[in-house]
Design a protein around this motif. Sequence first.
Motif, short mmCIF file in Angstrom:
data_model
loop_
_atom_site.label_atom_id
_atom_site.label_comp_id
_atom_site.label_asym_id
_atom_site.label_seq_id
_atom_site.Cartn_x
_atom_site.Cartn_y
_atom_site.Cartn_z
N ALA B 258 0.82 -1.21 0.00
CA ALA B 258 0.00 0.00 0.00
C ALA B 258 0.86 1.27 0.00
CB ALA B 258 -0.92 0.01 1.22
N THR B 260 2.66 3.36 -1.74
CA THR B 260 3.02 3.78 -3.10
C THR B 260 3.29 5.27 -3.19
OG1 THR B 260 0.71 4.21 -3.63
CG2 THR B 260 1.54 1.99 -4.06
N ASP B 470 -4.72 -1.00 4.96
CA ASP B 470 -4.01 -0.61 3.73
C ASP B 470 -4.33 0.84 3.36
OD1 ASP B 470 -6.63 -1.66 3.35
OD2 ASP B 470 -6.28 -1.82 1.19
N LYS B 471 -5.55 1.29 3.65
CA LYS B 471 -5.94 2.66 3.29
C LYS B 471 -5.24 3.69 4.17
CE LYS B 471 -10.45 1.28 1.58
NZ LYS B 471 -11.88 1.19 1.86
N ARG B 474 -1.56 3.79 3.32
CA ARG B 474 -1.32 4.45 2.04
C ARG B 474 -1.32 5.98 2.23
NH1 ARG B 474 -2.37 3.30 -3.52
NH2 ARG B 474 -2.99 1.20 -2.90
#
Lengths: 99, 492
Positions: B258, B260, B470-471, B474
């Motif tokens: 996640a 990125t 993951d959110k 991120r």
Amino acid sequence: MKLTREEVRHVAELARLQLSDAELDEYAGQLGQILTYAQQVQSVDTSSVPPTPQVLPLSNVLADDESQESLSNSQAVRNAPDSDDGYFRVIAVFDDKGA
Amino acid sequence: MMGDQNATKQLTSLGVAEARAALAAGRFTSVELTNACLAQIERVDGALHAFLRTTPDEALEAASWADRARAGGDARPLLGVPIAIKDVLMTSGIETTAGSRILEGFVPPYSATAVQKLQAAGAIILGKTNTDEFAMGSSTENSGFGPTRNPWDMERVPGGSSGGSAAAVAADEAPAALGTDTGGSVRQPASFCGIVGLKPSYGRVSRYGLIAYGSSLDQIGPITKTVTDAALLLELIAGDDPRDSTTMPVNALDFSAALTGDIEGMRIGIPEEYFVEGIQSEVENAVRSAIDHFASLGAEIVPIGLPNTELALPVYYLIVTAEASANLSRYDGIRFGLSVDGDSIFDHFRQTRGAGFGPEVKRRIMLGTYALSAGYYDAYYLKAQQVRTLIKQDFDRAFSDVDVILSPTSPTTAFRIGEKVDDPLAMILTDIFTTSANLAGLCGISIPCGFDAGGLPIGLQLLGPSLGEDKILRAAYAYEQSTEWRLRKPEL
């Protein structure tokens, strides 16, 4: 809201806590203050709201009925304040009269 | 071995990902890294008191083993990386007290699953970190063994209850640590100490071997120097555990995937209920600047409503104290811990518990016992559980529209030691932005977003839906990598 010393003593008895007189007085004031704050939940209409005791979408989590490795007897009693031959030693629950 | 202080400083400044890359590249050995951490602890912890106890002999033995294993081709993910463990987590063979005199001398026969997993991944335990007694507090001042200080200002608290873990990481005593979060106890100290703290979704990480406080709220989470490290440690400690029936039967994800830096189009909700009177203006300004920064990175900023916000704290205090009063009934002086003689078995319980528990623990046991007692159960405990449903529904609605929710982590920066100890209600209010996540089972992360005029760190909180780590990772990574707050370090 203020709790009386007797109310605090009763709660301490339920909780199996020995409190000094000073602690009883201190907690009477503080618990009353916190409960007054907590009472705001009572103004909410929850007549059709189910309770949430826990948040998971799980129920009846079952395990296979198989024996597994567990603590040994000596490990289990190693931290005991008083043990005897692999048993926890406690003071008598019933008094001499067998009440 | 690297001996001088600069070399030590270079090693101890590293986080987990950096340390493991350097170890893998052979730039230094685990023995050198572990010695550097132990030297830093020796140098600063007398004043800081982040650790309740260290385990230097065992740590160096494990480090030496890790170096030999690496030479033999072993490449497990944390091989030879030292970590610190909050003292509410059981560690086999290492005294574990939960910051309480009632457990002084208790040596667990097994380790918490999260600890076992980190050790299986090759991590080395440096020692056990200070905590508010049984994790009950927001400043680490309720420890039965004295307070921990904030590395940014030794007159101030590090936050709590995982204040020892946060101070240890911020002071470069350990590359990372485990904490626990029942109402904010990972996120708030991370915020006060200028580092990263992640509370996983309820059920993401096994609670087996976590000394129970509020069982429907407790979660173990990483306290780290970077978002990358938080993702890395979460991957290792997450997952279903047959020893904890409240773990969710989902596989741990590759959370690092996640990271990125791309948050184009991500919808970030801003609850105006969280920008309330009483919030320190520098905190509000820093968080509002961060919101603008997220927008500049391509996120969509969406105002949302969480109308039951102000009920979260009273609901939390009723539920957590009720659960605590039941959980702490196990301290009876018979199977483990302190034992004080009494005239009868009941007097034995009373004397043991009266002598062994500190004032905050007694206060919370009393409050919980009252809320559960005959005549008050419906009005307090049941009512709190119903309002908990409303709070959860607020978040369910919000997350149908946004990916994550952004707020301050705490309304203020670190306060002075002693400032709030005599006012339990004022202390409770420091948790105003964090308890909802525990009540609703959400995940949350605190990351640095600025400093106040006194040079104290400010943190922002990102909340995600259950299993939405993951959110938040991120979003947190994108912010961290495009700002420089993480580069500032306390002078010690």
